[in-house]
Design an enzyme around this catalytic site. Structure first.
Site, PDB file in Angstrom:
ATOM      1  N   ASP A 195      15.798  73.435  12.724  1.00 11.87           N
ATOM      2  CA  ASP A 195      15.395  72.031  12.761  1.00 11.87           C
ATOM      3  C   ASP A 195      14.425  71.831  13.926  1.00 11.87           C
ATOM      4  O   ASP A 195      14.820  71.884  15.088  1.00 11.87           O
ATOM      5  CB  ASP A 195      16.630  71.148  12.932  1.00 11.87           C
ATOM      6  CG  ASP A 195      16.306  69.664  13.030  1.00 11.87           C
ATOM      7  OD1 ASP A 195      15.109  69.298  12.971  1.00 11.87           O
ATOM      8  OD2 ASP A 195      17.243  68.866  13.192  1.00 11.87           O
TER       9      ASP A 195
ATOM     10  N   HIS B 259       7.588  93.545  12.137  1.00 16.46           N
ATOM     11  CA  HIS B 259       9.020  93.833  11.966  1.00 16.46           C
ATOM     12  C   HIS B 259       9.582  94.756  13.045  1.00 16.46           C
ATOM     13  O   HIS B 259      10.790  94.743  13.305  1.00 16.46           O
ATOM     14  CB  HIS B 259       9.244  94.443  10.583  1.00 16.46           C
ATOM     15  CG  HIS B 259      10.618  94.229  10.019  1.00 16.46           C
ATOM     16  ND1 HIS B 259      11.738  94.015  10.811  1.00 16.46           N
ATOM     17  CD2 HIS B 259      11.071  94.209   8.742  1.00 16.46           C
ATOM     18  CE1 HIS B 259      12.802  93.873  10.035  1.00 16.46           C
ATOM     19  NE2 HIS B 259      12.417  93.985   8.784  1.00 16.46           N
TER      20      HIS B 259
END
Length: 463
Positions: free
Chosen positions: A382, A163
């Site tokens: 995608d 992170h």
């Protein structure tokens, strides 16, 4: 039920994927927002993709592996390793060693997970495998990918990010680059910007806010969530649920409170009542507020393409007795006020405090954290097989501390309704109380005629 689903995952040995062409060898310092203690952990996200007739029998693993290698040329710090400098300052040694990649197969079909995909996911540790020795803060790969092919021809992409390197928006930006390259693009459409000096402390540091999110709070009454007897549930808030809760606000707040303000105040109040702390104990509601755009201009303006952590943890504080006794609007107003503090000066102030106080962790004692990922864009990624059925956080907790955080995740339920799903983790008895309290605020306010009750929904768990 999906939560009881069991299956077997067969993994190939993990490999390192390095940049597809040579990259600079240098040391790049993280910002003073990036390297605070509360971000020194790996966070998992997950994408479920259906089989695509257009892609036929094409194997997603080599497609995504190749795209990662090409994306790392542009995002080469991700291929390095963290080092700690003087004053606990973190920097990336851009070694080009690469990120971890695991290819796997599972004897399960996507439809076995049920119509309502949301955390907690079954067998998650098998879908994002913790390669031994890979989850340390220093010297470990900064990203881990696992592509798990399913029996139906679909696949699951698990990603684990250190992170300190990026926030949700930054990770989506990088994954967006991988997706574009996987679909055949020559280069990412968004140029990555390192720019971590924009969020470094001033010299000399001079914090200008109280920053009670970093208060040192002793856990004198044992109120950190216990690790045993924890129950995980997810709750769906569609248009009807949000309208029902909003009806409990005073008129002046009804139109001004965002959905995040509303749901965060609701969850904070119900969770506090469920945990039943002493009335005089201070409870904290920590909100993740993105500093990109809006009031973050000026000296700390965040440029397009910046993929580091660009958010703050502003906190609302109230006693448990006050939260329980006062109307919902009180909690919502406190959340709204805390969020409103975040701007360029607030971000500089946080950076200053980090340097002065040794990069502290936000307090988790009697605290609860909410992060809105409804607009992060995980659901739009995608890789050639279309948008995911689910894309977003893989679980509801933060770091190694379950129960202190929830994500607000965009979700379409089995009936096709768009809304927000919120994973919640609480001790068993507290979860029962939480559900009851939530149900009260999903019923009509007392002053409304009872015949209107049919227009208000009962509580709906996503599970």
């Amino acid at each position: 039920m999906a939560e009881s689903l069991k299956f077997t995952v067969r993994r190939k040995p993990a490999e390192l994927v390095s940049p597809a062409s040579p990259t600079p060898r240098e040391l790049k310092r993280l910002s003073d927002i990036d390297d605070q203690d509360g971000l020194r952990f790996h966070i998992p996200v997950i994408q479920f993709h259906r089989r695509s007739a257009l892609m036929g029998a094409r194997d997603p693993a080599p497609v995504i592996r190749g795209a990662i290698a090409r994306a790392l040329v542009h995002y080469y710090p991700f291929a390095g390793r963290l080092r700690e400098l003087e004053g606990r300052k973190l920097a990336v040694d851009c070694t080009g060693e690469g990120v971890l990649f695991i290819e796997a197969d599972a004897d399960v079909r996507l439809d076995h997970f049920g119509d309502a995909l949301q955390p907690p996911f079954p067998c998650l540790d098998e879908l994002i495998f913790d390669v031994p020795g890979s989850s340390e803060v220093l010297g470990s790969p900064l990203l881990l990918f696992q592509v798990t092919r399913l029996a139906c021809g679909g696949f699951i992409l698990g990603v684990r990010l250190h992170h300190t390197m990026a926030d949700a928006q930054g990770l989506v930006q990088f994954l967006g680059a991988v997706a574009e390259l996987a679909r055949g693009a020559a280069a990412p459409s968004v140029r990555p910007v390192w720019g971590r000096e924009l969020l470094e402390a001033r010299d000399p540091p001079r914090p200008a806010f109280a920053h009670r999110e970093y208060d040192v709070v002793p856990d004198t009454k044992g109120t950190i969530i216990p690790l045993d007897d924890m129950v995980h549930r997810s709750f769906f808030f569609g248009r009807r649920e949000v309208a029902a809760v909003r009806a409990h606000l005073p008129p002046h707040l009804r139109s001004r409170a965002s959905t995040f303000d509303l749901l965060t105040g609701l969850l904070w109040r119900c969770r506090t009542v469920a945990l039943a702390p002493d009335a005089d104990e201070e409870m904290r509601m920590i909100c993740i507020v993105n500093a990109r755009g809006g009031k973050s201009g000026g000296g700390a303006a965040i440029p397009e393409g910046y993929y580091g952590n660009a958010f703050a943890f502003p906190v609302a504080v109230a006693t448990a007795g006050d939260l329980a006794a006062r109307p919902l609007g009180h909690a919502v107003e406190l959340v709204k006020r805390a969020k409103g503090e975040v701007g360029a000066e607030y971000m500089r102030s946080v950076a200053d405090l980090m340097v002065l106080r040794g990069r502290p962790h936000f307090t988790v004692v009697r605290a609860y954290l909410a992060s809105d990922v409804t607009k992060a864009g995980f659901g739009d990624l995608d890789f050639g097989w279309g948008k995911p059925v689910y894309g977003g956080p893989a679980k509801g907790g933060v770091g190694a501390i379950p129960g202190v955080a929830s994500f607000l995740i965009p979700f379409k339920n089995a009936k096709g309704e768009d809304g927000i799903v919120v994973p919640m983790c609480l001790p068993g008895p507290a979860m029962e109380t939480f559900v009851r309290e939530l149900g009260k605020l999903l019923s009509p306010p007392a002053e409304q005629p009872q015949e209107d009750a049919s227009s208000f929904p009962v509580i709906r768990s996503a599970l």
